[in-house]
Motif scaffolding. Structure first.
Motif, PDB file in Angstrom:
ATOM      1  N   TYR A  13       0.847  -1.190   0.000  1.00  0.00           N
ATOM      2  CA  TYR A  13       0.000   0.000   0.000  1.00  0.00           C
ATOM      3  C   TYR A  13       0.883   1.241   0.000  1.00  0.00           C
ATOM      4  O   TYR A  13       1.909   1.277   0.705  1.00  0.00           O
ATOM      5  N   PRO A  14       0.524   2.280  -0.770  1.00  0.00           N
ATOM      6  CA  PRO A  14       1.352   3.493  -0.828  1.00  0.00           C
ATOM      7  C   PRO A  14       1.580   4.098   0.550  1.00  0.00           C
ATOM      8  O   PRO A  14       0.636   4.431   1.274  1.00  0.00           O
ATOM      9  N   ALA A  15       2.840   4.242   0.921  1.00  0.00           N
ATOM     10  CA  ALA A  15       3.187   4.679   2.267  1.00  0.00           C
ATOM     11  C   ALA A  15       2.743   6.102   2.564  1.00  0.00           C
ATOM     12  O   ALA A  15       2.438   6.445   3.715  1.00  0.00           O
ATOM     13  N   ASN A  16       2.653   6.947   1.532  1.00  0.00           N
ATOM     14  CA  ASN A  16       2.336   8.351   1.805  1.00  0.00           C
ATOM     15  C   ASN A  16       0.885   8.554   2.250  1.00  0.00           C
ATOM     16  O   ASN A  16       0.538   9.599   2.803  1.00  0.00           O
ATOM     17  N   ASP A  17       0.028   7.566   2.041  1.00  0.00           N
ATOM     18  CA  ASP A  17      -1.357   7.724   2.464  1.00  0.00           C
ATOM     19  C   ASP A  17      -1.471   7.764   3.982  1.00  0.00           C
ATOM     20  O   ASP A  17      -2.417   8.333   4.525  1.00  0.00           O
ATOM     21  N   ARG A  18      -0.514   7.147   4.668  1.00  0.00           N
ATOM     22  CA  ARG A  18      -0.559   7.160   6.125  1.00  0.00           C
ATOM     23  C   ARG A  18      -0.105   8.504   6.709  1.00  0.00           C
ATOM     24  O   ARG A  18      -0.176   8.706   7.931  1.00  0.00           O
ATOM     25  N   GLU A  19       0.370   9.390   5.858  1.00  0.00           N
ATOM     26  CA  GLU A  19       0.853  10.688   6.315  1.00  0.00           C
ATOM     27  C   GLU A  19      -0.226  11.763   6.288  1.00  0.00           C
ATOM     28  O   GLU A  19       0.062  12.931   6.535  1.00  0.00           O
ATOM     29  N   ARG A  20      -1.485  11.396   5.995  1.00  0.00           N
ATOM     30  CA  ARG A  20      -2.555  12.389   6.015  1.00  0.00           C
ATOM     31  C   ARG A  20      -2.627  13.038   7.403  1.00  0.00           C
ATOM     32  O   ARG A  20      -2.524  12.344   8.424  1.00  0.00           O
ATOM     33  N   PRO A  21      -2.860  14.348   7.475  1.00  0.00           N
ATOM     34  CA  PRO A  21      -3.068  14.990   8.774  1.00  0.00           C
ATOM     35  C   PRO A  21      -4.267  14.365   9.488  1.00  0.00           C
ATOM     36  O   PRO A  21      -5.259  13.990   8.848  1.00  0.00           O
ATOM     37  N   GLU A  22      -4.190  14.266  10.798  1.00  0.00           N
ATOM     38  CA  GLU A  22      -5.256  13.615  11.552  1.00  0.00           C
ATOM     39  C   GLU A  22      -6.598  14.289  11.328  1.00  0.00           C
ATOM     40  O   GLU A  22      -7.629  13.618  11.211  1.00  0.00           O
ATOM     41  N   VAL A  23      -6.606  15.617  11.248  1.00  0.00           N
ATOM     42  CA  VAL A  23      -7.870  16.315  11.047  1.00  0.00           C
ATOM     43  C   VAL A  23      -8.496  15.934   9.712  1.00  0.00           C
ATOM     44  O   VAL A  23      -9.727  15.843   9.590  1.00  0.00           O
TER      45      VAL A  23
ATOM     46  N   ARG B 182     -16.779   7.925   4.437  1.00  0.00           N
ATOM     47  CA  ARG B 182     -15.935   7.423   3.347  1.00  0.00           C
ATOM     48  C   ARG B 182     -15.477   6.003   3.661  1.00  0.00           C
ATOM     49  O   ARG B 182     -15.012   5.708   4.767  1.00  0.00           O
ATOM     50  N   LYS B 183     -15.606   5.103   2.692  1.00  0.00           N
ATOM     51  CA  LYS B 183     -15.151   3.729   2.882  1.00  0.00           C
ATOM     52  C   LYS B 183     -13.645   3.702   3.092  1.00  0.00           C
ATOM     53  O   LYS B 183     -12.907   4.471   2.476  1.00  0.00           O
ATOM     54  N   HIS B 184     -13.212   2.781   3.940  1.00  0.00           N
ATOM     55  CA  HIS B 184     -11.796   2.747   4.286  1.00  0.00           C
ATOM     56  C   HIS B 184     -11.446   1.377   4.856  1.00  0.00           C
ATOM     57  O   HIS B 184     -12.331   0.566   5.175  1.00  0.00           O
ATOM     58  N   ALA B 185     -10.169   1.144   4.975  1.00  0.00           N
ATOM     59  CA  ALA B 185      -9.641  -0.013   5.697  1.00  0.00           C
ATOM     60  C   ALA B 185      -8.753   0.511   6.816  1.00  0.00           C
ATOM     61  O   ALA B 185      -8.239   1.634   6.738  1.00  0.00           O
ATOM     62  N   TRP B 186      -8.599  -0.263   7.867  1.00  0.00           N
ATOM     63  CA  TRP B 186      -7.631   0.063   8.904  1.00  0.00           C
ATOM     64  C   TRP B 186      -6.383  -0.770   8.640  1.00  0.00           C
ATOM     65  O   TRP B 186      -6.449  -2.000   8.586  1.00  0.00           O
ATOM     66  N   ARG B 187      -5.268  -0.085   8.453  1.00  0.00           N
ATOM     67  CA  ARG B 187      -4.002  -0.751   8.149  1.00  0.00           C
ATOM     68  C   ARG B 187      -3.002  -0.555   9.282  1.00  0.00           C
ATOM     69  O   ARG B 187      -2.958   0.503   9.918  1.00  0.00           O
TER      70      ARG B 187
END
Length: 293
Positions: free
Chosen positions: A135-145, A155-160
């Motif tokens: 999975y693209p690593a930069n997606d985990r860098e989204r700001p918490e807000v 929004r549909k999502h998975a917990w990784r």
């Protein structure tokens, strides 16, 4: 000395009711039964039916018939994963509270497009032992807000699992004890090879990785006996056991039953299905011989 039920070794056979059992499943079930008997232990049956779109009561009934035909008994009650989603969610929330997982919003199509563009430029994208792109690593860098707003919007999502944070937290090399075919002894775990694995999805409250370690702990499983195709996933399971402070079982990964082309058997291969072989007049003893026991 009398050994109490709690002290006895605990084995488990854990099929998914998304198809018919085949010779590979028979080998695993028979080995679990044989090893439980040799160790004067207990044998449990667990039905891994998290994927409710593919798992059906008819397939589960077929599993019970096949095991009975093979002469394999198990303790009651049978544990069905679909009845224990709350326990898997509790484990997931414990990891969420520690900041070890994150909501991943990219669809499979979006991930595929990113990987294709990257590789088209001549770069190599990391893949897990099954060949699936990380999975693209930069997606985990989204700001918490930002991701909290996305969650609130439905929004549909998975917990990784944030593999980087998880490995930093363990702070030591992970090992498991292996007694299986081909490799034995202390095996160094390499969970980083899997990237940020999925622990839960919008359409499935738990993943195989999370549910299996929770189940093994809650059921007191001391010996995990399963096919060698699952050998690499043990690295992820050991990591989750450490993160969730769960006990470590012994592992025994056995040889696979292969088809005429040397490929692992699939539930779609009717010729190797136990129900088909039973209909041809074969006995449980014949199956033992066919799987080399």
């Amino acid at each position: 000395m009398i050994t109490s039920e709690r002290q006895k070794p605990v084995f488990r056979f854990a099929p998914s009711p998304n198809g018919q059992l085949h010779l590979g499943h028979a080998l695993s079930a028979l080995l679990n039964r044989d090893m439980a008997e040799a160790w004067h232990g207990r044998l449990l049956l667990r039905i891994e039916d998290i994927d409710q779109a593919r798992c059906t009561p008819d397939f589960e009934a077929g599993i019970l018939r096949d095991l009975d035909w093979l002469g394999i008994g198990w303790e009651s009650p049978v544990r069905r994963q679909s009845e224990h989603f709350a326990e898997y969610q509790a484990a997931l929330h414990a990891l969420i509270e520690r900041g070890l997982v994150y909501p991943a919003f990219l669809t499979r199509g979006e991930v595929k497009a990113r990987v294709a563009a990257y590789e088209a430029a001549g770069e190599s994208w990391p893949r897990d032992p099954d060949g699936t792109p990380h999975y693209p690593a930069n997606d985990r860098e989204r700001p918490e807000v930002e991701w909290r707003d996305m969650l609130a919007s439905g929004r549909k999502h998975a917990w990784r699992l944030d593999m980087r944070k998880a490995l930093a937290l363990t702070g030591e090399l992970l090992f498991w004890t292996e007694t299986g075919d081909g490799r034995s002894g202390e095996i160094a775990a390499e969970p980083e090879a899997w990237g940020d694995v999925i622990l839960s999805r919008s359409d499935a409250p738990s993943s195989y990785h999370l549910s299996v370690v929770v189940d093994d702990a809650l059921q007191g499983v001391s010996h995990v006996v399963r096919g060698f195709d699952l050998f690499p996933t043990t690295s992820v399971h050991r990591l989750l056991q450490v993160l969730l402070d769960l006990p470590q079982p012994l592992y025994h990964h056995h040889r696979l039953v292969l088809d005429a082309q040397g490929r692992k058997l699939s539930k779609s291969e009717g010729d190797s299905g136990l129900a088909e072989l039973r209909a041809r007049g074969l006995s449980g003893a014949d199956i033992r011989r066919l799987v080399g026991l």
